[in-house]
Scaffold this active site. Structure first.
Site, mmCIF file in Angstrom:
data_model
loop_
_atom_site.group_PDB
_atom_site.id
_atom_site.type_symbol
_atom_site.label_atom_id
_atom_site.label_comp_id
_atom_site.label_asym_id
_atom_site.label_seq_id
_atom_site.Cartn_x
_atom_site.Cartn_y
_atom_site.Cartn_z
ATOM 1 N N MET B 30 0.776 -1.316 0.096
ATOM 2 C CA MET B 30 -0.160 0.035 -0.008
ATOM 3 C C MET B 30 0.723 1.316 0.123
ATOM 4 O O MET B 30 0.428 2.309 0.251
ATOM 5 C CB MET B 30 -0.877 -0.124 1.156
ATOM 6 C CG MET B 30 -1.885 -1.180 1.129
ATOM 7 S SD MET B 30 -3.453 -1.019 2.016
ATOM 8 C CE MET B 30 -3.171 -0.788 3.633
ATOM 9 N N GLY B 31 2.122 1.280 -0.282
ATOM 10 C CA GLY B 31 2.975 2.095 -0.482
ATOM 11 C C GLY B 31 3.513 2.761 0.703
ATOM 12 O O GLY B 31 3.347 2.178 1.989
ATOM 13 N N LEU B 33 6.555 3.284 1.870
ATOM 14 C CA LEU B 33 7.534 2.073 1.949
ATOM 15 C C LEU B 33 8.494 2.409 3.413
ATOM 16 O O LEU B 33 8.938 3.385 3.452
ATOM 17 C CB LEU B 33 8.099 1.936 0.858
ATOM 18 C CG LEU B 33 7.554 1.546 -0.435
ATOM 19 C CD1 LEU B 33 8.354 1.510 -1.712
ATOM 20 C CD2 LEU B 33 6.349 0.328 -0.324
ATOM 21 N N HIS B 34 8.674 1.331 3.926
ATOM 22 C CA HIS B 34 9.701 1.221 4.926
ATOM 23 C C HIS B 34 10.446 0.031 4.745
ATOM 24 O O HIS B 34 10.359 -0.595 3.748
ATOM 25 C CB HIS B 34 9.078 1.161 6.358
ATOM 26 C CG HIS B 34 7.705 0.230 6.508
ATOM 27 N ND1 HIS B 34 8.386 -1.205 6.721
ATOM 28 C CD2 HIS B 34 6.654 0.320 6.552
ATOM 29 C CE1 HIS B 34 7.011 -1.847 6.691
ATOM 30 N NE2 HIS B 34 6.080 -1.023 6.712
ATOM 31 N N HIS B 37 9.254 -3.112 3.762
ATOM 32 C CA HIS B 37 8.805 -3.611 2.429
ATOM 33 C C HIS B 37 10.087 -3.770 1.484
ATOM 34 O O HIS B 37 9.932 -4.591 0.617
ATOM 35 C CB HIS B 37 8.120 -2.298 1.728
ATOM 36 C CG HIS B 37 6.793 -2.060 2.347
ATOM 37 N ND1 HIS B 37 6.527 -0.960 3.361
ATOM 38 C CD2 HIS B 37 5.475 -2.445 2.433
ATOM 39 C CE1 HIS B 37 5.218 -0.820 3.708
ATOM 40 N NE2 HIS B 37 4.571 -1.831 3.069
ATOM 41 N N ASP B 150 1.970 -9.218 9.202
ATOM 42 C CA ASP B 150 0.665 -9.395 8.773
ATOM 43 C C ASP B 150 0.453 -11.087 8.851
ATOM 44 O O ASP B 150 0.199 -11.451 7.698
ATOM 45 C CB ASP B 150 0.484 -8.822 7.629
ATOM 46 C CG ASP B 150 0.531 -7.183 7.694
ATOM 47 O OD1 ASP B 150 -0.133 -6.580 8.542
ATOM 48 O OD2 ASP B 150 1.407 -6.553 6.763
ATOM 49 N N SER B 185 6.202 -0.343 10.408
ATOM 50 C CA SER B 185 4.864 -0.116 9.616
ATOM 51 C C SER B 185 4.602 1.247 9.339
ATOM 52 O O SER B 185 4.981 2.445 9.844
ATOM 53 C CB SER B 185 3.684 -0.454 10.905
ATOM 54 O OG SER B 185 2.593 -0.162 10.567
ATOM 55 N N SER B 186 3.781 1.276 8.189
ATOM 56 C CA SER B 186 3.371 2.658 7.473
ATOM 57 C C SER B 186 2.473 3.447 8.664
ATOM 58 O O SER B 186 2.511 4.695 8.483
ATOM 59 C CB SER B 186 2.697 2.700 6.141
ATOM 60 O OG SER B 186 3.535 1.831 5.372
ATOM 61 N N ARG B 187 2.158 2.798 9.565
ATOM 62 C CA ARG B 187 1.071 3.435 10.497
ATOM 63 C C ARG B 187 1.862 3.809 11.561
ATOM 64 O O ARG B 187 1.272 4.982 12.448
ATOM 65 C CB ARG B 187 -0.027 2.440 11.009
ATOM 66 C CG ARG B 187 -1.217 2.113 9.785
ATOM 67 C CD ARG B 187 -2.365 1.459 10.552
ATOM 68 N NE ARG B 187 -3.476 1.343 9.355
ATOM 69 C CZ ARG B 187 -3.544 0.300 8.850
ATOM 70 N NH1 ARG B 187 -2.944 -0.879 8.771
ATOM 71 N NH2 ARG B 187 -4.713 0.408 7.912
#
Lengths: 289, 289
Positions: B30-31, B33-34, B37, B150, B185-187
């Site tokens: 979902m982009g 990126l870290h 990814h 995940d 995490s992107s979050r």
């Protein structure tokens, strides 16, 4: 003609076909073949380098109390019929080959499976779509052939291919009928002589509706009632449903509505004759005002 | 590196790859990126002729009130990161390319989506599986790469590939962590400084459970309670769930149960720190008695 029972043997047979980029026509069936199936096979034969016919009575698409166990089967007869039609591969797997474990992930249809047969047979189309998706993955067909008799199935499989980006052309083939109009179906074998004599009323009633629409009738209620009355005149008939929907999105047309010129509509019915549940439909373009 | 936005351009770019039978590694993201990814990308680069990274924030997997709108996006930064990793194609379609119409047919997970994140996020995994199935059809990867962070998603995608006969190898890549243990995490960008300081408690609590199991603890209740107590000590933490399940079938392990030697278990948790819902897990083989 190769007869193949396992996924791995199917892969071995198809690998060179895939590698050479030759076209594959797939005809998915539940066997007990009749002239309707053979029309699908002939069309596939005309349009593809390699023709694969699958024969599999899919337990996932039968509900409790439906006819999975007694669904007619005759593999030897089917194989003889297909050999005469130039079929390359008959794939007739056992249940354990298709479902080595009970599936945890499957296909699911929304609104388009809510009416017509989907209402009487909850989960039926999810089972159909799941097995068709698996067959598409196992065979990788260029084209897949389905009969118009199963109109809701046809619309849903087309929609599945569109929604999930399957790279397959879903080809619709017109319903093949007995001389008296009865649609060919493996389930016709369930009919007693009396039921068989009355069963053509289903198509006659639908054909009446098609003609009425072509002649200018727009009132859904009149069409639905006309079909119901004609079917109910047969004493062995018990109506499951008679419905009017738009084609191909299957949006319901309410009895109080009027048909819209230029739209295509499907008049579809399911009727029990004794224990045989038969379906049929007609598709009509509503003429301009 | 090609940047591609449409399905048709993707097909044009991949057709010669398919025809030549070259291997394709797909990394669906979902982009934003870290390093997590990038570990997927590096692994894909090592194992395949062609690497495709998709960047698509999939609306179908977000529920009402979730963070679809504010999910972080930075395509230019992502593209720069990927160009440095030898990626061949970045596919970043708009929503209308992936869903030209709202889907009528999708994927549906059963029991395996009932617990863990599936309980808090109804429909989430159906949305994930649907978009992944579409990407598998659009890209036709030899291998697809997913992170172990995940874990439920990974188990479900593997199960989807198995149940629906996708011809793709689903490769799991270990979770990449910050030096203090926090899973990438992107979050994480949602975290305030105070929340960021406390967030590593999530992994520390899970790592404690893993160590306890390795040291012989078998009582599910003791493990669950130990994890919960450790997380609850952080004042910005609000537990969504802490669960123990078997791997990879995700069968729940009741608090009253004891772990079975030889089985592999997953200890998984979701915790809100402020508005950021973070997930993490550890997978442990229960040692023999």
């Amino acid at each position: 003609m190769k007869r193949i029972e396992s996924r791995s043997a199917l892969q071995t047979a198809l690998r060179p076909v895939w590698a050479a980029g030759r076209s594959i026509g797939l005809v998915p069936t539940m066997g007990y073949l009749h002239a309707g199936h053979l029309a699908l096979v002939d069309r596939a034969r005309q349009e593809n380098d390699v023709v694969v016919v699958s024969i599999f009575v899919n337990p996932l698409q039968f509900g409790p109390g439906e006819d999975f166990e007694r669904y007619p089967r005759d593999l030897e007869r089917d194989a003889a019929l297909l050999a005469g039609r130039g079929v390359d591969i008959v794939y007739h797997p056992p249940v354990a080959d298709v479902y080595p474990e009970p599936p945890e992930v499957g296909l699911k249809a929304g609104r388009m499976a809510a009416g017509l047969c989907g209402r009487s047979r909850p989960g039926h189309f999810d089972g159909v779509l799941t097995v068709v998706a698996k067959l598409f993955h196992r065979v990788r067909p260029t084209r897949a052939y389905f009969g118009e008799k199963d109109a809701q199935q046809l619309a849903l499989i087309r929609r599945m291919a569109f929604d999930l980006d399957f790279d397959v052309e879903v080809v619709a083939v017109p319903t093949v009928r007995e001389p008296d109009g009865l649609a060919m179906s493996s389930r016709n074998v369930y009919l007693s002589p009396e039921e068989r004599a009355e069963a053509p009323v289903l198509y006659r009633a639908l054909a009446w509706a098609a003609e009425a629409i072509r002649s200018g009738e727009r009132r859904a209620a009149v069409l639905l009632e006309g079909v119901r009355t004609r079917i109910a005149a047969a004493k062995t008939a018990r109506i499951d449903y008679v419905e009017l929907v738009r084609w191909p999105d299957l949006r319901p047309i309410a009895p109080a509505a009027k048909l819209v010129p230029g739209e295509t509509v499907l008049v579809a019915a399911a009727v029990f004759f004794g224990t045989a549940r038969l379906i049929d439909n007609v598709r009509v373009a509503v003429p301009p005002a």
